[in-house]
Every structure is written in structure tokens, then in C-alpha cells.
Design a protein around this motif. Structure first.
Motif, short mmCIF file in Angstrom:
data_model
loop_
_atom_site.label_atom_id
_atom_site.label_comp_id
_atom_site.label_asym_id
_atom_site.label_seq_id
_atom_site.Cartn_x
_atom_site.Cartn_y
_atom_site.Cartn_z
N ARG A 1 5.22 -18.03 7.75
CA ARG A 1 3.94 -17.86 7.07
C ARG A 1 3.56 -16.37 7.02
NH1 ARG A 1 0.63 -18.15 3.10
NH2 ARG A 1 -1.58 -18.02 3.67
N VAL A 2 3.77 -15.65 8.11
CA VAL A 2 3.49 -14.22 8.13
C VAL A 2 4.35 -13.51 7.09
CG1 VAL A 2 3.64 -12.11 9.53
CG2 VAL A 2 2.75 -14.22 10.54
N LEU B 1 3.09 -11.35 3.74
CA LEU B 1 3.49 -9.98 3.47
C LEU B 1 4.29 -9.88 2.17
CD1 LEU B 1 4.40 -8.90 7.11
CD2 LEU B 1 2.34 -8.29 5.81
N ASP B 2 5.18 -10.86 1.94
CA ASP B 2 5.96 -10.87 0.69
C ASP B 2 5.05 -11.04 -0.53
OD1 ASP B 2 8.40 -10.55 2.01
OD2 ASP B 2 8.93 -12.69 1.90
N GLN B 3 4.09 -11.94 -0.44
CA GLN B 3 3.17 -12.16 -1.55
C GLN B 3 2.30 -10.93 -1.80
OE1 GLN B 3 1.10 -15.74 -0.39
NE2 GLN B 3 2.95 -16.99 -0.60
N TRP C 1 1.32 -6.31 -5.31
CA TRP C 1 1.26 -4.86 -5.47
C TRP C 1 2.23 -4.39 -6.55
CZ3 TRP C 1 4.08 -0.44 -5.41
CH2 TRP C 1 3.36 0.75 -5.33
N GLU C 2 3.47 -4.91 -6.49
CA GLU C 2 4.48 -4.50 -7.46
C GLU C 2 4.13 -4.96 -8.87
OE1 GLU C 2 8.26 -5.76 -5.75
OE2 GLU C 2 8.54 -3.73 -4.94
N LYS C 3 3.50 -6.11 -8.99
CA LYS C 3 3.08 -6.59 -10.31
C LYS C 3 2.08 -5.61 -10.93
CE LYS C 3 1.21 -10.56 -12.75
NZ LYS C 3 0.71 -11.92 -12.64
N GLN C 4 1.20 -5.07 -10.11
CA GLN C 4 0.18 -4.14 -10.60
C GLN C 4 0.71 -2.71 -10.74
OE1 GLN C 4 -3.93 -4.30 -9.03
NE2 GLN C 4 -3.64 -2.15 -8.45
N ASN C 5 1.59 -2.31 -9.83
CA ASN C 5 1.95 -0.89 -9.73
C ASN C 5 3.41 -0.56 -10.04
OD1 ASN C 5 -0.65 0.18 -8.50
ND2 ASN C 5 -0.16 -1.48 -7.12
N GLY C 6 4.27 -1.55 -10.17
CA GLY C 6 5.69 -1.29 -10.38
C GLY C 6 6.46 -1.37 -9.07
N GLY D 1 -4.08 -1.01 -3.37
CA GLY D 1 -4.25 -2.43 -3.64
C GLY D 1 -3.39 -2.92 -4.79
N PRO D 2 -3.46 -4.20 -5.07
CA PRO D 2 -4.36 -5.18 -4.50
C PRO D 2 -4.04 -5.41 -3.02
CG PRO D 2 -2.75 -6.29 -5.87
CD PRO D 2 -2.52 -4.82 -6.03
N PHE D 3 -5.08 -5.70 -2.27
CA PHE D 3 -4.95 -5.86 -0.83
C PHE D 3 -4.77 -7.33 -0.46
CE2 PHE D 3 -7.70 -2.10 -1.52
CZ PHE D 3 -6.77 -1.15 -1.12
N ILE D 4 -4.14 -7.54 0.69
CA ILE D 4 -3.99 -8.89 1.22
C ILE D 4 -5.38 -9.39 1.60
CG2 ILE D 4 -3.02 -10.23 3.13
CD1 ILE D 4 -0.59 -8.33 3.03
N PRO D 5 -5.74 -10.60 1.16
CA PRO D 5 -7.07 -11.12 1.46
C PRO D 5 -7.35 -11.19 2.97
CG PRO D 5 -5.98 -12.48 -0.20
CD PRO D 5 -4.95 -11.51 0.34
N ASP D 6 -8.62 -10.97 3.31
CA ASP D 6 -9.02 -10.93 4.72
C ASP D 6 -8.63 -12.19 5.49
OD1 ASP D 6 -10.10 -8.41 4.35
OD2 ASP D 6 -12.14 -9.15 4.04
N ASP D 7 -8.74 -13.37 4.85
CA ASP D 7 -8.39 -14.59 5.57
C ASP D 7 -6.90 -14.64 5.89
OD1 ASP D 7 -7.97 -14.97 2.74
OD2 ASP D 7 -7.93 -17.14 3.05
N GLN D 8 -6.07 -14.05 5.04
CA GLN D 8 -4.64 -14.02 5.31
C GLN D 8 -4.30 -12.98 6.38
OE1 GLN D 8 -2.43 -13.73 1.65
NE2 GLN D 8 -3.33 -15.60 0.84
#
Length: 106
Positions: A5-6, A10-12, A17-22, A85-92
Motif C-alpha cells: 500500500r505504501v 508513492l507510485d501513484q 506528478w509525471e502526468k502534470q510535469n513530464g 505538486g500535485p501532492f500526495i493527499p494528506d490522508d494517504q
């Protein structure tokens, strides 16, 4: 919750990030920067700082360099990761804290 799950979190986060930034070039983080396996993550360093300091496993997940970087950033000035960003959501991020506090179970 276990390591898979961790890794998924991290992979997601990296995929978003790569989807937004390359394509990301993580080579500047250092030669041991990895979360491909539990052993790799527990041994990983980024910019010469251990991501999960061994003395914080079991009680102190919120004080690990990994979590601080994901929440606010360590460097001065603080630079939250992944950069821009985008940043990993706080709950994750909290799930990662809980995993570390539980002793990093498989």
C-alpha cells in the motif's frame, strides 16, 4: 496495511506528478533513492538524508524525513515533495505514518 500500500501511494503520487510535469529524473536525489521494495525504501536516502530513520520506526513516523518532505518539505526554504505538486493527499500521507508507526509491516 503493508508495504504494498505504501508503494502504491508513492507510485501513484509519482504518476500524477509525471502526468502534470513530464518524466521525472530522480537521479539527483542520490543513488539509494528508491521505494521499489520494502528493503530499498528502508535503506533509501534522498539528498544524503535517510527517508525513514530507523530509530523512528514503531513510534515517530510523523518525524521521518519522508513524511516531512511529503507534508511540508525539509529544505530551507521548505520545498514540499514532489516538487511543485500535485501532492500526495494528506490522508494517504497519514497511511504512511501509520505504517511506519506499526513497525513497517510487510
Amino acid at each position: 496495511m503493508g508495504f504494498q500500500r505504501v508503494k502504491d501511494i508513492l507510485d501513484q503520487g509519482m504518476a500524477a506528478w509525471e502526468k502534470q510535469n513530464g518524466k521525472a529524473d530522480l537521479s539527483n536525489h542520490g543513488p539509494t533513492f528508491s521505494w521499489t521494495t520494502k528493503a530499498a525504501l528502508l535503506a533509501a536516502s534522498g539528498h544524503n538524508k535517510r527517508l525513514i530513520q530507523p530509530e523512528l520506526i514503531g513510534n515517530g513516523g510523523d518525524k521521518t524525513n519522508l513524511v516531512i518532505d511529503l507534508r511540508t518539505g525539509i529544505a530551507s526554504p521548505a520545498l514540499r515533495m514532489p516538487k511543485g505538486g500535485p501532492f500526495i493527499p494528506d490522508d494517504q500521507v497519514q497511511e504512511i505514518v501509520d505504517w511506519i508507526n506499526q513497525g513497517c509491516p510487510d
